[in-house]
Design a protein around this motif. Structure first.
Motif, PDB file in Angstrom:
ATOM      1  N   MET A 261     -15.191 -38.616 -16.777  1.00  0.00           N
ATOM      2  CA  MET A 261     -14.919 -37.342 -16.509  1.00  0.00           C
ATOM      3  C   MET A 261     -14.620 -37.331 -14.822  1.00  0.00           C
ATOM      4  O   MET A 261     -14.395 -36.284 -14.386  1.00  0.00           O
ATOM      5  N   LYS A 262     -15.313 -38.137 -14.399  1.00  0.00           N
ATOM      6  CA  LYS A 262     -15.364 -38.099 -12.786  1.00  0.00           C
ATOM      7  C   LYS A 262     -14.054 -38.495 -12.229  1.00  0.00           C
ATOM      8  O   LYS A 262     -13.643 -38.663 -11.182  1.00  0.00           O
ATOM      9  N   HIS A 263     -13.428 -39.233 -13.145  1.00  0.00           N
ATOM     10  CA  HIS A 263     -11.912 -39.585 -12.725  1.00  0.00           C
ATOM     11  C   HIS A 263     -10.894 -38.412 -12.100  1.00  0.00           C
ATOM     12  O   HIS A 263     -10.592 -37.685 -12.761  1.00  0.00           O
ATOM     13  N   PRO A 264     -10.618 -38.587 -10.799  1.00  0.00           N
ATOM     14  CA  PRO A 264     -10.058 -37.504 -10.268  1.00  0.00           C
ATOM     15  C   PRO A 264      -8.543 -37.063 -10.550  1.00  0.00           C
ATOM     16  O   PRO A 264      -8.133 -35.875 -10.501  1.00  0.00           O
ATOM     17  N   PHE A 265      -7.938 -38.055 -11.076  1.00  0.00           N
ATOM     18  CA  PHE A 265      -6.576 -37.726 -11.737  1.00  0.00           C
ATOM     19  C   PHE A 265      -6.699 -37.058 -13.043  1.00  0.00           C
ATOM     20  O   PHE A 265      -6.304 -36.176 -13.500  1.00  0.00           O
ATOM     21  N   PHE A 266      -7.526 -37.969 -14.049  1.00  0.00           N
ATOM     22  CA  PHE A 266      -7.561 -37.398 -15.354  1.00  0.00           C
ATOM     23  C   PHE A 266      -8.417 -36.066 -15.315  1.00  0.00           C
ATOM     24  O   PHE A 266      -7.999 -35.349 -16.336  1.00  0.00           O
ATOM     25  N   ASN A 267      -9.513 -35.849 -14.765  1.00  0.00           N
ATOM     26  CA  ASN A 267     -10.054 -34.776 -15.067  1.00  0.00           C
ATOM     27  C   ASN A 267      -9.175 -33.584 -14.550  1.00  0.00           C
ATOM     28  O   ASN A 267      -9.306 -32.404 -15.133  1.00  0.00           O
ATOM     29  N   SER A 268      -8.233 -33.700 -13.614  1.00  0.00           N
ATOM     30  CA  SER A 268      -7.478 -32.737 -13.177  1.00  0.00           C
ATOM     31  C   SER A 268      -6.523 -32.235 -14.328  1.00  0.00           C
ATOM     32  O   SER A 268      -6.196 -31.263 -14.725  1.00  0.00           O
ATOM     33  N   VAL A 269      -5.917 -33.444 -15.011  1.00  0.00           N
ATOM     34  CA  VAL A 269      -4.949 -33.348 -16.163  1.00  0.00           C
ATOM     35  C   VAL A 269      -5.640 -32.546 -17.028  1.00  0.00           C
ATOM     36  O   VAL A 269      -5.125 -31.650 -17.749  1.00  0.00           O
ATOM     37  N   ILE A 270      -6.990 -32.964 -17.523  1.00  0.00           N
ATOM     38  CA  ILE A 270      -7.627 -32.247 -18.799  1.00  0.00           C
ATOM     39  C   ILE A 270      -7.934 -30.927 -18.449  1.00  0.00           C
ATOM     40  O   ILE A 270      -7.764 -30.051 -19.374  1.00  0.00           O
ATOM     41  N   GLU A 271      -8.190 -30.629 -17.327  1.00  0.00           N
ATOM     42  CA  GLU A 271      -8.265 -29.282 -16.959  1.00  0.00           C
ATOM     43  C   GLU A 271      -7.195 -28.392 -17.199  1.00  0.00           C
ATOM     44  O   GLU A 271      -7.246 -27.331 -17.672  1.00  0.00           O
ATOM     45  N   GLY A 272      -6.028 -28.677 -16.959  1.00  0.00           N
ATOM     46  CA  GLY A 272      -4.835 -28.246 -17.005  1.00  0.00           C
ATOM     47  C   GLY A 272      -4.586 -27.899 -18.497  1.00  0.00           C
ATOM     48  O   GLY A 272      -4.018 -27.049 -19.055  1.00  0.00           O
ATOM     49  N   PHE A 273      -4.841 -29.107 -19.146  1.00  0.00           N
ATOM     50  CA  PHE A 273      -4.644 -29.115 -20.629  1.00  0.00           C
ATOM     51  C   PHE A 273      -5.522 -28.105 -21.337  1.00  0.00           C
ATOM     52  O   PHE A 273      -4.948 -27.347 -22.163  1.00  0.00           O
ATOM     53  N   LYS A 274      -6.734 -28.271 -21.008  1.00  0.00           N
ATOM     54  CA  LYS A 274      -7.618 -27.498 -21.485  1.00  0.00           C
ATOM     55  C   LYS A 274      -7.299 -25.842 -21.418  1.00  0.00           C
ATOM     56  O   LYS A 274      -7.299 -25.105 -22.383  1.00  0.00           O
ATOM     57  N   LYS A 275      -7.008 -25.534 -20.196  1.00  0.00           N
ATOM     58  CA  LYS A 275      -6.709 -24.083 -19.835  1.00  0.00           C
ATOM     59  C   LYS A 275      -5.702 -23.558 -20.774  1.00  0.00           C
ATOM     60  O   LYS A 275      -5.515 -22.628 -21.256  1.00  0.00           O
ATOM     61  N   SER A 276      -4.389 -24.720 -21.025  1.00  0.00           N
ATOM     62  CA  SER A 276      -3.339 -24.130 -21.761  1.00  0.00           C
ATOM     63  C   SER A 276      -3.633 -23.768 -23.309  1.00  0.00           C
ATOM     64  O   SER A 276      -3.449 -22.921 -23.995  1.00  0.00           O
ATOM     65  N   VAL A 277      -4.458 -25.085 -23.798  1.00  0.00           N
ATOM     66  CA  VAL A 277      -4.769 -24.737 -25.121  1.00  0.00           C
ATOM     67  C   VAL A 277      -5.694 -23.852 -25.681  1.00  0.00           C
ATOM     68  O   VAL A 277      -5.780 -23.178 -26.639  1.00  0.00           O
ATOM     69  N   GLU A 278      -6.639 -23.659 -24.475  1.00  0.00           N
ATOM     70  CA  GLU A 278      -7.774 -22.323 -25.013  1.00  0.00           C
ATOM     71  C   GLU A 278      -6.875 -21.020 -25.085  1.00  0.00           C
ATOM     72  O   GLU A 278      -7.454 -20.420 -25.937  1.00  0.00           O
TER      73      GLU A 278
END
Lengths: 333, 333
Positions: free
Chosen positions: A74-91
């Motif tokens: 989760m510390k991966h700077p690119f992936f965690n940003s993508v995941i955050e964007g994904f998370k917000k959308s699906v939530e």
DNA sequence: ATATTTAACGAAAGCGCTTCCGTAAATCGC
DNA sequence: GCGATTTACGGAAGCGCTTTCGTTAAATAT
């Protein structure tokens, strides 16, 4: 825990009616619906999603798996940003996110089996590896899925316009007067590494920059960039500008340059790729190709939910990139 | 989807026996167990965790909620590290991680309700806010939980030894000859902000540094540090060293110093708190108090699982910190 | 007025698993 | 050898929901 039975008992209606009231069915009178909803409020009832999932086959949960080689998760700077964007959308659409691993009760299983076991409605894969066998299984399955940062024609995919990014970088460097531009490439087992390299080669071709060299940067780590830059420094025909396939590679390269007693941007212009948080903070701040991670996450969410809801065909979404000019690039004198 | 019934039919045993074989019950003969396990293999059966959860009341899923003020979610450099540590630990024990939000099917509900609704076995809260009403509800509930980076006596908590960290920072600055040390504090609604301030005050008291000033840095953002440093620069009695309650605050302060035409570490020594990724990469690299995020995550996992399994009493775990000497600190001349 | 539709609700089965209880056969004690 | 345990298994209920299929009473049509 209060159940639907408790509500039924309290209101005097059957559980069927209670269930219908809760799910906005039409055949329940406004009066009884009101009564039931009041009881629900009173008793602080909330439906048990496990039971609901068992009977409806819909879990309102999305799995996310990510395979990255640096071991930083989760510390991966690119992936965690993508995941955050994904998370917000699906939530917003009412889905929960569940991180899938390969262990269940201490026993290893595949990601796909795990997803099936958990009963998620869909699955998002962020994977740098081009042909991970685990990922292949997911792509080949009937479970709705979306792949981020890899390519396949058999599933939904979303990634940045990597080729265009490389072109933008070389265009800019060329416009600054650089004619000897090197590339620090990402690992060839990664899709993005390959694409960015392809873009670089095409741009180099466009400008007829025949003496440009390429150094393997490996898995996008700072150290990989450092090592690659060291080999570049050995060259008798040293480049004046470097386009690195990732910000971390660029940062590593900057370190190597500094360690060699040389200066950025005076001796070398550098452009990275990603625009991670760090890039704007370091000094000199890094000129880079910005990936829109939020957008990537959003797009992934959209494609996935589309497939879940309407069984659409595999579609591919390419997200635009942008050149961010900062301090590591300078016109050649 | 293959179910336990399919296995039963194929092997000729009852579902009861199949279930027992799968769960390593004693009263099933080795012979039939082998037969059943073979069938399971053949038919590629994996138990449906939803059904299992419904009947056992154990979901093997842990909820995680995090409340942070910066609005960056998973990109938060401290929290994502902690979560990664937590994730790794619980995954090994067979738990999945599920991110809880406040929306279910488009309707808002509390985090606690959501957790209950989802049937998670426990919940980890990473919250910077001292007295979030949502968090209070969780603490007060019977659902096993652990709180990271906040304090309460009514639940499991884990955080760094913040006071000690402040002492280490001031000790070091003092040993370098600094006698006018300022503190850029974290917001007073955050537990860690308060604690680090307390530690600072106690250290200042120890050394009788009566002319030390304190500037409010707000919510640990780079900009907060920038603003705080600007007020510090106005002081007629300027400090020679700054201890910031967070790395981002320190980075902001460094920017302000640079913008004022001054230099770190020549004009000011600076110490941060956290040791986020960035701190080692910027130049000059930041001297800081390192928090062991992995350890914090692990501890949180351990306490939570302990409570889930053995119903232990609320326990508090304080994780040691460490001074990391880098380039932003220098002996006074 | 009677026949027919509609509205509002309940009974019960089913989702896939676990587990309590019961029972027949195998094993034991002496 | 016979009663007392064990061993190995099956029946069936139950977890908390949804949903199909009825059923009854009221509303409408004829």
């Amino acid at each position: 825990m209060t159940t639907i039975y408790d509500i039924a008992k309290k209101t005097g209606f059957s559980i069927t009616t209670v269930s219908r009231a809760l799910n906005n069915y039409t055949d329940v009178s406004p009066k009884t619906k009101k009564l039931i909803l009041e009881a629900v409020e009173d008793m602080h009832y909330y439906p048990n999603s496990v039971a609901r999932t068992l009977s409806t086959k819909k879990s309102w949960a999305l799995g996310i798996i990510f395979v990255e080689d640096l071991g930083i998760g989760m510390k991966h700077p690119f992936f965690n940003s993508v995941i955050e964007g994904f998370k917000k959308s699906v939530e917003q659409k009412g889905y929960d996110l569940i991180f899938l691993n390969r262990y269940v009760g201490g026993e290893k299983m595949t990601y796909l089996d795990h997803a099936l076991h958990r009963g998620v409605d869909g699955i998002a894969v962020v994977s740098s590896n081009y042909d991970d066998v685990e990922v292949e299984k997911i792509i080949g399955s009937s479970l709705p899925n979306v792949i981020i940062d890899s390519h396949t024609s058999k599933s939904n995919v979303v990634y940045s316009d990597n080729m265009r990014g490389s072109e933008l970088a070389v265009d800019y460097l060329y416009s600054l007067g650089h004619r000897n531009i090197a590339h620090i490439s990402g690992h060839s087992k990664t899709f993005v590494g390959l694409e960015r390299l392809r873009g670089f080669k095409s741009a180099v071709e466009k400008y007829q920059l025949h003496n440009s060299s390429i150094a393997e940067g490996g898995l996008f780590s700072v150290d990989g960039g450092y090592q690659a830059m060291k080999t570049l420094l050995q060259l008798e025909n040293r480049p004046t500008a470097i386009f690195a396939a990732g910000d971390n590679l660029a940062i590593g390269a900057m370190k190597a340059i500094k360690d060699a007693g040389l200066n950025v941007p005076d001796d070398f212009s550098i452009i990275g790729f990603d625009d991670i948080e760090l890039s704007g903070q370091i000094s000199p701040s890094l000129t880079t190709i910005k990936q829109d991670m939020d957008k990537i996450g959003e797009q992934a969410a959209e494609l996935l939910l589309q497939q879940i809801n309407h069984k659409t065909d595999p579609t591919i979404s390419i997200v635009p990139v942008e050149l961010i000019k900062r301090e590591t690039t300078k016109a050649i004198k």
